[in-house]
Structures are given as structure tokens and as C-alpha cells.
Design an enzyme around this catalytic site. Structure first.
Site, short mmCIF file in Angstrom:
data_model
loop_
_atom_site.label_atom_id
_atom_site.label_comp_id
_atom_site.label_asym_id
_atom_site.label_seq_id
_atom_site.Cartn_x
_atom_site.Cartn_y
_atom_site.Cartn_z
N SER A 14 0.80 -1.22 0.00
CA SER A 14 0.00 0.00 0.00
C SER A 14 0.84 1.28 0.00
O SER A 14 1.87 1.37 0.65
CB SER A 14 -0.91 0.02 1.23
OG SER A 14 -1.56 1.26 1.31
N SER A 16 -0.62 4.08 0.98
CA SER A 16 -1.30 4.98 1.92
C SER A 16 -0.46 5.39 3.13
O SER A 16 -0.51 6.57 3.53
CB SER A 16 -2.62 4.37 2.37
OG SER A 16 -3.49 4.30 1.27
N LYS A 66 -13.90 -4.58 3.10
CA LYS A 66 -14.74 -3.39 2.90
C LYS A 66 -16.24 -3.65 3.15
O LYS A 66 -16.97 -2.72 3.50
CB LYS A 66 -14.57 -2.85 1.48
CG LYS A 66 -13.26 -2.13 1.26
CD LYS A 66 -13.22 -1.51 -0.13
CE LYS A 66 -11.88 -0.85 -0.38
NZ LYS A 66 -11.86 -0.09 -1.64
N ASP A 102 -14.06 6.31 -1.82
CA ASP A 102 -13.54 5.88 -3.14
C ASP A 102 -14.26 6.59 -4.29
O ASP A 102 -13.62 7.07 -5.23
CB ASP A 102 -13.73 4.36 -3.33
CG ASP A 102 -12.75 3.55 -2.50
OD1 ASP A 102 -11.64 4.05 -2.23
OD2 ASP A 102 -13.09 2.42 -2.13
N GLY A 126 -16.48 -3.01 -15.86
CA GLY A 126 -16.48 -3.62 -14.53
C GLY A 126 -17.76 -3.31 -13.78
O GLY A 126 -18.44 -2.30 -14.06
N GLY A 250 -4.96 5.97 -12.05
CA GLY A 250 -5.57 5.74 -10.75
C GLY A 250 -4.89 6.48 -9.61
O GLY A 250 -5.41 6.49 -8.48
#
Ligand code: ATR
Length: 285
Positions: A14, A16, A66, A102, A126, A250
Site C-alpha cells: 500500500s 497509503s 470493505k 472511493d 467492470g 488511478g
């Protein structure tokens, strides 16, 4: 020292922690962002024991937690409820509230690049969690949204939810179409599309040679937005550039969803440019 967690399984790659810790330092906040790998069996225990502590501001939640985490928290923001997934939790004196940033992240990245969306035809590849978050965030504004998915039934279910009352506050004026992800439908739908969004993991590291859309179907009057950020320059984006299209990676979505989580935890505006810089540097681009 206050703590924000990232809960996933696994969380090794990640971006983040670096992004948020740089942002906390920039604003002189004595906060620390820490990634923890929590197996699904330990999720309930971790959330209820660790996240409710007074030195914890909250958490980000990632794959595969999630959806499951919604059973562990006390309150749910309406957007997160409609999307059906939580990626951010705020601890308010031991009471945990779940949000989904998101969709807003994708929406902000798009708005920054495109400006007005109200006359735009969007083709979304998707129909999973990322597709739900993105489509709920743009459905208020776009003219047409076409959802193409490998498993057609999932595209139909998402289109129905968007058309129906599943998200009551959205007075959806958009035309919503669903179809299977095949070359014929791609060709027909992309011809007059303004924006193509890939919400699948096709092209993500390590499968960097893959692309969800054949390059010859891309054209110069479209923006191609790939939610994949690793690599930041996917095959889809490279072929879009070759076709003369505008491109958006992204990375922007990753940073804007993080910036919104940062605001929810701290009440302060996130240093977005710094966060973008940190992620681009980490990706080595
Ligand atoms: P996320 O939360 O990241 O959206 P997800 O809910 O598992 O993850 O959804 C993954 C999406 O990528 C789905 O739309 C999936 O298509 P299916 O519904 O048919 O499974 C899509 N996807 C994953 N791998 C794919 C592939 N190789 N080709 C086409 N679509 C793919």
C-alpha cells in the site's frame, strides 16, 4: 500520538502509509498512519478492541474487509450504505462511523480533469465494488452511463440499482445501459463515448501486459481513466495515448480518496499536491 490504521489482508504494497504520514507531518500533526494485516477471522476483534481506543482517530479499510466491516461499526454514512462498502472509519469517542471515499475520489479526479460532466457519455468497464463507488458518484451528472462487465448479470444488477430506488437521494437523470464486455459492445459503445473508465483489475501489477479494451477501439476524442495505479502507466493508458486520447491514471483517485479520509479524521484540508508527489515518487515515475 494519535493513530490511524489501514486494515487489509494483505497490506504490504500500500502507498497509503507514506502518503498520509507525509500529510500529517506537513500539517504538524502528531498522528501516525499504520498498516496492519488482519485475517478475516480477526476483523471483528481488531475493530472492536483497537479502533474504539481513545488514541485512535479511525481507519482505512481495504480488500477483503470493505463489506464485512459494515457489521462491526455503529453508524453508516448514506453514501457508504448505498455503495454497500466502507473504506474509511471515524472513531468519535468510541462510536465508529463508516464512510466510502472511493467514489468521491474518482469523482474529484474526473472533475479536476474534465470540468462539467453533464453532457458526457461514460463507458464503465467492470461492475464490482470499485465500479459501484464510481458509478454512484457520477450518476447525478452524466448524460449516459454504459456498464460493460465480463459477467453480464452483475452489470445488469448495478444498472438496475442505479435506475431504481436503491439510492434514493440520486435523482438520476442519466440513461443507464448494461451489456456484456465483448468486442462488439465495446465497439458500439465506445464510438461516441467521451469518457472510458476501467474499474477492473485487468492490467494491474503483475499482469501488466493485459488490457480490458483492444487498443484499436480507443480514439482521440475520449478521456481514458484507469483506476489501476500500479503501474501508473498501464497498457490501456499507453494505447490510449497512442490513439491520441487524454488519459488519467488511478493515482489521482488514490490521492483524492485519501484526502477525503484525511479531512474526515482531522477536520483539516489535506495537502493534496504533496500527497500526489509522494505517490508518484513511490511509484518511481
Ligand atoms: P473491486 O472491489 O476492486 O471492484 P471486485 O468486486 O472483485 O473488485 O470486482 C472486480 C471487477 O473486475 C469485476 O467487474 C470483474 O468482472 P466479473 O464480475 O466478471 O468477475 C472484473 N474483472 C476481474 N478480472 C477480469 C478479467 N480478467 N477480465 C474482465 N473483467 C475482470
Amino acid at each position: 500520538m494519535k493513530i490511524c490504521y489501514l486494515i487489509g489482508y494483505p497490506v504490504g504494497h500500500s502507498m497509503s502509509p507514506k502518503m498520509h504520514n507525509a500529510a500529517f507531518r506537513e500539517l504538524g500533526l502528531k498522528y501516525m498512519y499504520k498498516a496492519v494485516s488482519i485475517e478475516p477471522e480477526r476483523l471483528s476483534e481488531f475493530v472492536n478492541i483497537n479502533l474504539r481506543r481513545s488514541d485512535v482517530l479511525g481507519a482505512n479499510v481495504t480488500v477483503p474487509h470493505k463489506i464485512a466491516v459494515m457489521n462491526e461499526i455503529d453508524d453508516l454514512d448514506p453514501n457508504a450504505a448505498a455503495i454497500g462498502a466502507v473504506n474509511t472509519i471515524v472513531n468519535d469517542g468510541g462510536v465508529l462511523k463508516g464512510y466510502n471515499t472511493d467514489g468521491l475520489g474518482a469523482y474529484k479526479a474526473l472533475k479536476e480533469f474534465v470540468g462539467e460532466l453533464d453532457d458526457k457519455k461514460v463507458v464503465l468497464i467492470g461492475a464490482g465494488g470499485a465500479a459501484r463507488a464510481v458509478s454512484y458518484s457520477i450518476i447525478r451528472e452524466v448524460e449516459t452511463l454504459t456498464i460493460l462487465n465480463r459477467t453480464f448479470e452483475r452489470a445488469q444488477v448495478l444498472a438496475e440499482a442505479l435506475r431504481g430506488s436503491a439510492w434514493k437521494k440520486v435523482a438520476a437523470r442519466a440513461r443507464v445501459i448494461s451489456a456484456p464486455l465483448d468486442e462488439l459492445h465495446l465497439k458500439n459503445e465506445l464510438e461516441d463515448a467521451d469518457i472510458l473508465i476501467n474499474s477492473t483489475s485487468v492490467g494491474m501489477h503483475p499482469n501488466v501486459g493485459e488490457t480490458p479494451v483492444p487498443g484499436h477501439l480507443l480514439h482521440e476524442s475520449m478521456l481514458v481513466f484507469d483506476l489501476v495505479y500500479n503501474p501508473s502507466n498501464t497498457r490501456l493508458l499507453r494505447e490510449a495515448k497512442e490513439a491520441g486520447a487524454d488519459t488519467l491514471s488511478g493515482v489521482e483517485m488514490l490521492v483524492y480518496q485519501g484526502a477525503e479520509a484525511f479531512r474526515l479524521w482531522t477536520g483539516k484540508k489535506a495537502p493534496v499536491d504533496l500527497m500526489l508527489h509522494v505517490v508518484w515518487r513511490e511509484l518511481g515515475t
